[in-house]
Design a protein around this motif. Sequence first.
Motif, PDB file in Angstrom:
ATOM      1  N   ASN A 127      -4.709  62.226  64.682  1.00  0.00           N
ATOM      2  CA  ASN A 127      -5.837  62.851  62.651  1.00  0.00           C
ATOM      3  C   ASN A 127      -5.211  63.813  62.381  1.00  0.00           C
ATOM      4  O   ASN A 127      -4.892  64.658  61.655  1.00  0.00           O
ATOM      5  N   LEU A 128      -4.544  65.433  63.769  1.00  0.00           N
ATOM      6  CA  LEU A 128      -3.645  65.926  63.294  1.00  0.00           C
ATOM      7  C   LEU A 128      -2.293  65.969  62.146  1.00  0.00           C
ATOM      8  O   LEU A 128      -1.887  66.295  61.569  1.00  0.00           O
ATOM      9  N   PHE A 129      -1.990  64.418  63.282  1.00  0.00           N
ATOM     10  CA  PHE A 129      -0.941  64.208  61.930  1.00  0.00           C
ATOM     11  C   PHE A 129      -1.052  63.580  60.856  1.00  0.00           C
ATOM     12  O   PHE A 129      -0.254  63.659  59.697  1.00  0.00           O
ATOM     13  N   LYS A 130      -2.138  63.441  60.769  1.00  0.00           N
ATOM     14  CA  LYS A 130      -2.828  62.519  59.058  1.00  0.00           C
ATOM     15  C   LYS A 130      -2.729  63.557  58.700  1.00  0.00           C
ATOM     16  O   LYS A 130      -2.770  63.559  57.313  1.00  0.00           O
ATOM     17  N   GLU A 131      -3.115  64.509  58.834  1.00  0.00           N
ATOM     18  CA  GLU A 131      -3.382  65.875  58.510  1.00  0.00           C
ATOM     19  C   GLU A 131      -2.367  66.058  57.525  1.00  0.00           C
ATOM     20  O   GLU A 131      -2.113  66.878  56.223  1.00  0.00           O
ATOM     21  N   TYR A 132      -1.198  66.619  58.907  1.00  0.00           N
ATOM     22  CA  TYR A 132       0.220  67.263  58.175  1.00  0.00           C
ATOM     23  C   TYR A 132       0.973  66.032  57.597  1.00  0.00           C
ATOM     24  O   TYR A 132       1.082  67.425  56.485  1.00  0.00           O
ATOM     25  N   LEU A 133       0.943  64.719  57.399  1.00  0.00           N
ATOM     26  CA  LEU A 133       1.025  63.768  56.048  1.00  0.00           C
ATOM     27  C   LEU A 133       0.387  63.875  55.388  1.00  0.00           C
ATOM     28  O   LEU A 133       1.304  63.922  54.203  1.00  0.00           O
ATOM     29  N   LYS A 134      -0.674  64.343  55.237  1.00  0.00           N
ATOM     30  CA  LYS A 134      -1.258  64.658  53.806  1.00  0.00           C
ATOM     31  C   LYS A 134      -0.656  65.532  52.728  1.00  0.00           C
ATOM     32  O   LYS A 134      -0.543  66.010  51.490  1.00  0.00           O
ATOM     33  N   VAL A 135      -0.772  67.005  53.489  1.00  0.00           N
ATOM     34  CA  VAL A 135      -0.174  68.547  52.991  1.00  0.00           C
ATOM     35  C   VAL A 135       0.691  67.805  53.307  1.00  0.00           C
ATOM     36  O   VAL A 135       1.714  68.630  51.266  1.00  0.00           O
ATOM     37  N   VAL A 136       2.128  67.731  53.907  1.00  0.00           N
ATOM     38  CA  VAL A 136       3.574  67.539  53.484  1.00  0.00           C
ATOM     39  C   VAL A 136       3.803  66.704  52.332  1.00  0.00           C
ATOM     40  O   VAL A 136       5.142  66.779  51.688  1.00  0.00           O
ATOM     41  N   GLY A 137       3.294  65.571  52.570  1.00  0.00           N
ATOM     42  CA  GLY A 137       3.648  64.142  51.285  1.00  0.00           C
ATOM     43  C   GLY A 137       4.881  64.064  52.120  1.00  0.00           C
ATOM     44  O   GLY A 137       5.427  62.720  50.922  1.00  0.00           O
ATOM     45  N   PHE A 138       5.427  63.746  53.548  1.00  0.00           N
ATOM     46  CA  PHE A 138       6.210  62.623  53.324  1.00  0.00           C
ATOM     47  C   PHE A 138       6.862  62.505  54.777  1.00  0.00           C
ATOM     48  O   PHE A 138       6.075  63.723  55.567  1.00  0.00           O
ATOM     49  N   ASN A 139       7.762  61.834  55.308  1.00  0.00           N
ATOM     50  CA  ASN A 139       7.531  61.666  56.682  1.00  0.00           C
ATOM     51  C   ASN A 139       8.913  61.185  56.613  1.00  0.00           C
ATOM     52  O   ASN A 139       9.621  60.182  56.201  1.00  0.00           O
ATOM     53  N   THR A 140       9.980  61.617  58.320  1.00  0.00           N
ATOM     54  CA  THR A 140      11.127  61.870  58.225  1.00  0.00           C
ATOM     55  C   THR A 140      11.351  60.903  59.622  1.00  0.00           C
ATOM     56  O   THR A 140      12.267  60.878  59.991  1.00  0.00           O
ATOM     57  N   GLU A 141      10.516  60.314  60.516  1.00  0.00           N
ATOM     58  CA  GLU A 141      10.154  60.026  61.903  1.00  0.00           C
ATOM     59  C   GLU A 141       9.989  58.776  62.087  1.00  0.00           C
ATOM     60  O   GLU A 141       9.036  58.405  61.932  1.00  0.00           O
ATOM     61  N   PRO A 142      11.111  58.103  61.020  1.00  0.00           N
ATOM     62  CA  PRO A 142      10.580  56.361  61.395  1.00  0.00           C
ATOM     63  C   PRO A 142       9.702  56.212  62.805  1.00  0.00           C
ATOM     64  O   PRO A 142      10.266  56.434  63.942  1.00  0.00           O
ATOM     65  N   VAL A 143       8.696  54.838  62.256  1.00  0.00           N
ATOM     66  CA  VAL A 143       8.038  54.247  64.116  1.00  0.00           C
ATOM     67  C   VAL A 143       9.324  53.367  63.987  1.00  0.00           C
ATOM     68  O   VAL A 143       9.831  52.772  63.087  1.00  0.00           O
ATOM     69  N   LEU A 144       9.344  52.765  65.626  1.00  0.00           N
ATOM     70  CA  LEU A 144      10.494  52.046  65.558  1.00  0.00           C
ATOM     71  C   LEU A 144      10.361  50.995  66.567  1.00  0.00           C
ATOM     72  O   LEU A 144       9.037  50.421  67.229  1.00  0.00           O
ATOM     73  N   LEU A 145      10.182  49.790  64.866  1.00  0.00           N
ATOM     74  CA  LEU A 145       9.678  48.607  65.674  1.00  0.00           C
ATOM     75  C   LEU A 145      10.718  47.875  66.084  1.00  0.00           C
ATOM     76  O   LEU A 145      11.708  48.047  65.977  1.00  0.00           O
TER      77      LEU A 145
END
Length: 411
Positions: free
Chosen positions: A129-147
Motif C-alpha cells: 500500500n505504501l508503494f501504491k500511494e507513492y506511484l499514485k502521487v508521483v505518476g511514474f515508475n523507474t524500477e522494472p520488475v524482473l520477469l
Amino acid sequence: MTKILPFKAVRPTRDKAGLVASRPYEDYSNGELTAQLEYNPFSFLHIINPGYKFQHSIKGDKRFQLVKNRYLEFKEDNIFFKDEEPAYYIYKIITRANTYMGIIAAASVEDYENNCIRKHEDTIELRENLFKEYLKVVGFNTEPVLLTYPDSPVIGEILETATANRPEYEFSTYNKETHYLWRIDDKDTIATIQGEFEQMSCLYIADGHHRCASSYLLAKESKDNNPGHTGTEPYNSFMSFLIPESELKIYEFSRLITDLNGWSKEEFLVQLDEWFRIENRGQEVYYPSKKHHFNMYLEGEFYSLYLRKTNYEFTDSLSTLDTYILYDKILKPVLGIEDLRNDSRIAYIHGKNDLVEIKTQVDSGKYKVGFGMLPITIDEIKQVADEGLTMPPKSTYIEPKLRSGLTIYEF
C-alpha cells in the motif's frame, strides 16, 4: 498467453544517460550518496532524495510530492524526454563475471491477477500500500520488475540482430560494469516479439514482488475511479525487464544467528543430530556440493550437515527447498526463530559474498553461528510458483540488478 506491450519511455538524453543512471538508493553508503548528490546534478538520486535540495530529510506524502516535483524539473530542464512512438528497449549489462540481456516492456496487470505472471514470495500488505500511494502521487515508475521467460530462439535472434547496431546508450560504471540500451520501434519486429510472448502460458517474477502487487492495487483503484475505463490506460500495465531463464544468476542467502537460544554448543549439536549427519571440518572451509547439504560455522570451526533423508518426508515443492528445511528443522524448532523477516536475532548475507564473510562475522562476536547452502534453481522457483506456494524470505538473491533512470514508465 501473456501480454507484453511496447511503451513510450521517458528517458535521459544520450549525453547524460551515464550521469543520470543510479543504483538502487539503499545500495549507497552515506558517503557515496552525499558525493553523488553534491557533485552530480544529473543523478536520478536527486529525484528520489528530493529533500537534499533543502538540506532537509522529508518523509511520507510530502516526500512523494517532492519526488514528483524533482522529476518534472528534470523534464523541464530537458534532461529527460519522452519517445514519440511505443517501443521495446533492449538492455544489456556486462559485468566482470556475467552478461545479461533482455527486453524492457510493459507487462499486464491482468496477467498478474490471473496468475499468468506467477510469484514465489509473499508480500507485506503495508509495503504494498505504501508503494501504491507513492506511484499514485508521483505518476511514474523507474524500477522494472524482473520477469523471466523460457528461452526463445526467435526473440534471441531479434536481440542479436538489433544489438549489432549502435546503441542509444553505452556507458561504464565505477564497479566495472558496462550498460547498453537499444530501442526497437519497427512495427513488424514489435509484432513478432509480442506474438512470441502471447504463445507463452505464463511468466515468472524473479525480483520485484512488491512492485507487482502495488501496481495491481493502483490499477484496481484507478479502474474503480475511472467511469470511462477502457483497459488501454497506462495504469493497466507495469514496467518490466524480461530476461531468458538461462541468463538469470541466482545466488543463495546465508543465515547468521546471534545466539544458540540457550543451548550449549554440545547440546546444540545433539539437537541437530536428529535430522542431520554432522561432520566437524575444523579449519577446512566447506562448501556444499549437493542439495540438502549445508555448511555451518560455529565457535571457530566449520561443519558439514547432511540431511537424513530416511527421516525426512518430502511432501511438495516447498518441502524440498534447502531454505525451508533449514527453517523447519533448525531455525524454528531449535533456535526459536519463527519470523524470518522481523526477528532481530537473524541476519542474511547474499551468496555473492564469500563464505569467509560468515566466518568473519561470527569470529567478530556479533553472531554465534552461520549457515550456508547451495542456491535455489530456476526450476525450483517455477515449481513452487506453479503450486501456488511461497518460499521462505531471503531464499534467493537474483541478478541482474538494473540502474534506475534509464527508462521511465508514466501512468
